[in-house]
Design an enzyme around this catalytic site. Structure first.
Site, PDB file in Angstrom:
ATOM      1  N   GLU A  16       0.816  -1.216   0.000  1.00 43.23           N
ATOM      2  CA  GLU A  16       0.000   0.000   0.000  1.00 43.23           C
ATOM      3  C   GLU A  16       0.851   1.268   0.000  1.00 43.23           C
ATOM      4  O   GLU A  16       0.413   2.332   0.421  1.00 43.23           O
ATOM      5  CB  GLU A  16      -0.928  -0.032   1.217  1.00 43.23           C
ATOM      6  CG  GLU A  16      -1.867  -1.213   1.199  1.00 43.23           C
ATOM      7  CD  GLU A  16      -2.644  -1.354   2.493  1.00 43.23           C
ATOM      8  OE1 GLU A  16      -3.558  -0.545   2.720  1.00 43.23           O
ATOM      9  OE2 GLU A  16      -2.330  -2.263   3.267  1.00 43.23           O
ATOM     10  N   LYS A 138      -6.643  -9.542  10.380  1.00 43.72           N
ATOM     11  CA  LYS A 138      -8.092  -9.730  10.248  1.00 43.72           C
ATOM     12  C   LYS A 138      -8.579 -10.986  10.948  1.00 43.72           C
ATOM     13  O   LYS A 138      -9.698 -11.023  11.473  1.00 43.72           O
ATOM     14  CB  LYS A 138      -8.471  -9.776   8.765  1.00 43.72           C
ATOM     15  CG  LYS A 138      -8.284  -8.457   8.025  1.00 43.72           C
ATOM     16  CD  LYS A 138      -8.731  -8.593   6.580  1.00 43.72           C
ATOM     17  CE  LYS A 138      -8.647  -7.261   5.834  1.00 43.72           C
ATOM     18  NZ  LYS A 138      -7.263  -6.805   5.663  1.00 43.72           N
ATOM     19  N   ILE A 184     -12.063 -14.001  -0.713  1.00 42.18           N
ATOM     20  CA  ILE A 184     -10.759 -14.486  -0.255  1.00 42.18           C
ATOM     21  C   ILE A 184      -9.891 -13.274   0.075  1.00 42.18           C
ATOM     22  O   ILE A 184      -9.739 -12.369  -0.753  1.00 42.18           O
ATOM     23  CB  ILE A 184     -10.076 -15.346  -1.338  1.00 42.18           C
ATOM     24  CG1 ILE A 184     -11.013 -16.468  -1.776  1.00 42.18           C
ATOM     25  CG2 ILE A 184      -8.762 -15.899  -0.839  1.00 42.18           C
ATOM     26  CD1 ILE A 184     -11.319 -16.477  -3.238  1.00 42.18           C
ATOM     27  N   SER A 191      -6.596  -1.956   2.308  1.00 39.14           N
ATOM     28  CA  SER A 191      -6.893  -1.320   1.024  1.00 39.14           C
ATOM     29  C   SER A 191      -7.340  -2.317  -0.039  1.00 39.14           C
ATOM     30  O   SER A 191      -7.149  -2.101  -1.226  1.00 39.14           O
ATOM     31  CB  SER A 191      -5.694  -0.506   0.516  1.00 39.14           C
ATOM     32  OG  SER A 191      -5.437   0.569   1.371  1.00 39.14           O
ATOM     33  N   GLU A 221     -14.539 -15.733   3.430  1.00 37.40           N
ATOM     34  CA  GLU A 221     -15.814 -15.248   3.948  1.00 37.40           C
ATOM     35  C   GLU A 221     -16.945 -15.569   2.980  1.00 37.40           C
ATOM     36  O   GLU A 221     -16.789 -15.435   1.764  1.00 37.40           O
ATOM     37  CB  GLU A 221     -15.771 -13.730   4.153  1.00 37.40           C
ATOM     38  CG  GLU A 221     -14.807 -13.269   5.223  1.00 37.40           C
ATOM     39  CD  GLU A 221     -14.778 -11.757   5.337  1.00 37.40           C
ATOM     40  OE1 GLU A 221     -14.261 -11.270   6.349  1.00 37.40           O
ATOM     41  OE2 GLU A 221     -15.261 -11.071   4.418  1.00 37.40           O
ATOM     42  N   GLY A 223     -19.987 -14.806   0.932  1.00 37.89           N
ATOM     43  CA  GLY A 223     -20.546 -13.587   0.363  1.00 37.89           C
ATOM     44  C   GLY A 223     -22.045 -13.498   0.596  1.00 37.89           C
ATOM     45  O   GLY A 223     -22.747 -14.505   0.494  1.00 37.89           O
ATOM     46  N   ASN A 225     -25.669 -10.857  -0.035  1.00 39.08           N
ATOM     47  CA  ASN A 225     -26.224  -9.753  -0.816  1.00 39.08           C
ATOM     48  C   ASN A 225     -26.398  -8.568   0.129  1.00 39.08           C
ATOM     49  O   ASN A 225     -27.389  -8.489   0.866  1.00 39.08           O
ATOM     50  CB  ASN A 225     -27.557 -10.168  -1.425  1.00 39.08           C
ATOM     51  CG  ASN A 225     -28.137  -9.086  -2.327  1.00 39.08           C
ATOM     52  OD1 ASN A 225     -27.421  -8.204  -2.803  1.00 39.08           O
ATOM     53  ND2 ASN A 225     -29.439  -9.133  -2.546  1.00 39.08           N
ATOM     54  N   ALA A 226     -25.412  -7.686   0.131  1.00 36.60           N
ATOM     55  CA  ALA A 226     -25.377  -6.673   1.182  1.00 36.60           C
ATOM     56  C   ALA A 226     -24.967  -5.298   0.668  1.00 36.60           C
ATOM     57  O   ALA A 226     -24.319  -5.166  -0.375  1.00 36.60           O
ATOM     58  CB  ALA A 226     -24.410  -7.102   2.280  1.00 36.60           C
ATOM     59  N   ARG A 227     -25.371  -4.297   1.417  1.00 31.41           N
ATOM     60  CA  ARG A 227     -24.880  -2.930   1.233  1.00 31.41           C
ATOM     61  C   ARG A 227     -23.606  -2.790   2.066  1.00 31.41           C
ATOM     62  O   ARG A 227     -23.458  -3.408   3.121  1.00 31.41           O
ATOM     63  CB  ARG A 227     -25.934  -1.932   1.719  1.00 31.41           C
ATOM     64  CG  ARG A 227     -27.251  -2.044   0.983  1.00 31.41           C
ATOM     65  CD  ARG A 227     -28.378  -1.363   1.729  1.00 31.41           C
ATOM     66  NE  ARG A 227     -28.210   0.090   1.810  1.00 31.41           N
ATOM     67  CZ  ARG A 227     -29.035   0.899   2.464  1.00 31.41           C
ATOM     68  NH1 ARG A 227     -30.088   0.384   3.110  1.00 31.41           N
ATOM     69  NH2 ARG A 227     -28.817   2.201   2.485  1.00 31.41           N
ATOM     70  N   ASN A 317     -10.168  -0.645  10.381  1.00 35.18           N
ATOM     71  CA  ASN A 317      -8.917  -0.150   9.806  1.00 35.18           C
ATOM     72  C   ASN A 317      -8.357   0.912  10.736  1.00 35.18           C
ATOM     73  O   ASN A 317      -8.968   1.971  10.914  1.00 35.18           O
ATOM     74  CB  ASN A 317      -9.165   0.452   8.417  1.00 35.18           C
ATOM     75  CG  ASN A 317      -9.626  -0.584   7.428  1.00 35.18           C
ATOM     76  OD1 ASN A 317      -8.827  -1.224   6.768  1.00 35.18           O
ATOM     77  ND2 ASN A 317     -10.939  -0.777   7.337  1.00 35.18           N
ATOM     78  N   SER A 326     -11.031   9.447   0.127  1.00 36.68           N
ATOM     79  CA  SER A 326     -11.129   8.507   1.246  1.00 36.68           C
ATOM     80  C   SER A 326     -12.362   8.781   2.098  1.00 36.68           C
ATOM     81  O   SER A 326     -12.738   9.929   2.340  1.00 36.68           O
ATOM     82  CB  SER A 326      -9.881   8.587   2.124  1.00 36.68           C
ATOM     83  OG  SER A 326      -8.750   8.124   1.430  1.00 36.68           O
TER      84      SER A 326
END
Length: 360
Positions: A16, A138, A184, A191, A221, A223, A225-227, A317, A326
């Site tokens: 990053e 994480k 994944i 980032s 994780e 997946g 269907n999310a905002r 973060n 940002s």
């Protein structure tokens, strides 16, 4: 009133690096020059520390490295013969009053450099050693959130050793535990670097191989269907949260390119949610912040499942981006704190935390 000497530290050895350059150039542009003397220190991708003094655009475009003054000594280690600060060729010495590390990812956001700052005994912006390392990892962070009762999507993980030893067994176990699509992620990176989305076994295998380029552990994780909603958090003992903002990615998901390179991603601030959900998300953000003993600043990311409106904590973060697109500063601006005032608050929080620690 005497100005405060701030060392703005940017660059670093992580993937990053370029994000850090953009963040630092933005902070330098907006910091109150009437109140602060700013000394810019860059860390190359090889880990070399260099003093740069010149046009801020050269930080953003990367030219700062070849234009740096290599005859200036940067001393952050206390010794019998040298003071902590910056020593110039003409024997001028500038004491550093506070450090502002704008370093994202490994070696900058993971507690490593925070340990150096603790040894230097200089106030520094952002989270301490423990909260930085937990927030960066994480997998460990998920376990802390789980212990605190913060809801998360279904997840599992694997390691480079296990995957290389028996790839098919690992893939079978992942498919048994969570359903496609599967996200994944490297366990230690930010980032959205190294993240991919798999809809079948072949893509899952390829995604794991890609993530393993960045870390020896990989999180998988399920997946939904999310905002995607984010909240900025600010404070030490007394903590406050900004309004929530929603991200509409320009791509299928909010990856590195969508965050930093493609400005067609949409940021909706404040998010279009009712007051009850807004307050719930803000309270969860503060709980997540406190759960890792964070201080200074963090951005907490959430999913809101579209069918059920259930809220899930995604990640925290501890040194979010400060680029001109940002979310962290934009959310505070929408909450009533300008960019320049936000920088000022972060520096004051760093000094207060240091003074509180020294008074014990």
């Amino acid at each position: 009133m005497k100005k405060i000497n701030v060392a703005l530290i940017f660059g670093g050895k992580s993937g990053e690096h370029e994000v850090s350059l953009a963040s630092a150039s933005s902070i330098y542009q907006f910091i109150d020059k009437q109140k602060y003397n700013v000394f810019t220190i860059g860390i190359t991708k090889e880990g070399n520390w260099l003093y740069y003094e010149g046009d801020v655009e050269n930080i953003k475009n990367g030219d700062w490295e070849k234009l740096s003054n290599r005859n200036v000594n940067i001393n952050l280690i206390p010794t019998a013969n040298k003071n902590i600060g910056i020593e110039f060729e003409d024997n001028r010495f500038e004491k550093i009053d506070v450090l502002f590390p704008v370093l994202h990812g490994p070696f900058g956001e993971d507690g490593s450099i925070q340990g150096l700052f603790e040894i230097s005994n200089i106030p520094y912006v952002g989270c301490g050693v423990l909260s930085s390392s937990v927030g960066m990892d994480k997998l460990i962070c998920k376990k802390v959130f789980e212990q605190e009762g913060l809801p998360q999507v279904k997840y599992t993980y694997t390691t480079k050793w296990d995957f290389n030893k028996n790839k098919d067994k690992v893939l079978d176990e992942i498919e048994q535990k969570i359903s496609y699509p599967i996200f994944i992620k490297p366990a230690n990176l930010g980032s959205s670097v190294g993240i991919s989305k798999a809809k079948n076994r072949e893509e899952l295998e390829n995604g794991i191989n890609e993530a393993l380029k960045y870390d020896k552990r990989v999180i998988l994780e399920e997946g939904i269907n999310a905002r995607e909603v984010e909240v900025s958090v600010l404070g030490n003992e007394e903590v406050c949260a900004s309004v929530a903002g929603e991200i509409i990615p320009s791509k299928e998901f909010y990856d590195y390119e969508a965050k930093y390179l493609n400005e067609s991603s949409k940021l909706i601030i404040p998010a279009k949610i009712d007051d009850e959900m807004m307050n719930k998300i803000k309270n969860m953000a503060i709980k997540a912040f406190k759960s890792i003993d964070a201080s200074g600043l963090s951005r907490v990311d959430f999913f809101i499942e579209k069918d059920t409106n259930k809220i899930y904590v995604n990640e925290i973060n501890t040194m979010p981006g400060f680029t001109n697109i940002s979310m962290y500063p934009k959310l505070w601006e929408a909450t009533g704190i300008s960019y320049t005032h936000l920088i000022d608050k972060l520096i004051n929080l760093a000094i207060k935390r240091h003074n509180d620690k020294c008074s014990k």
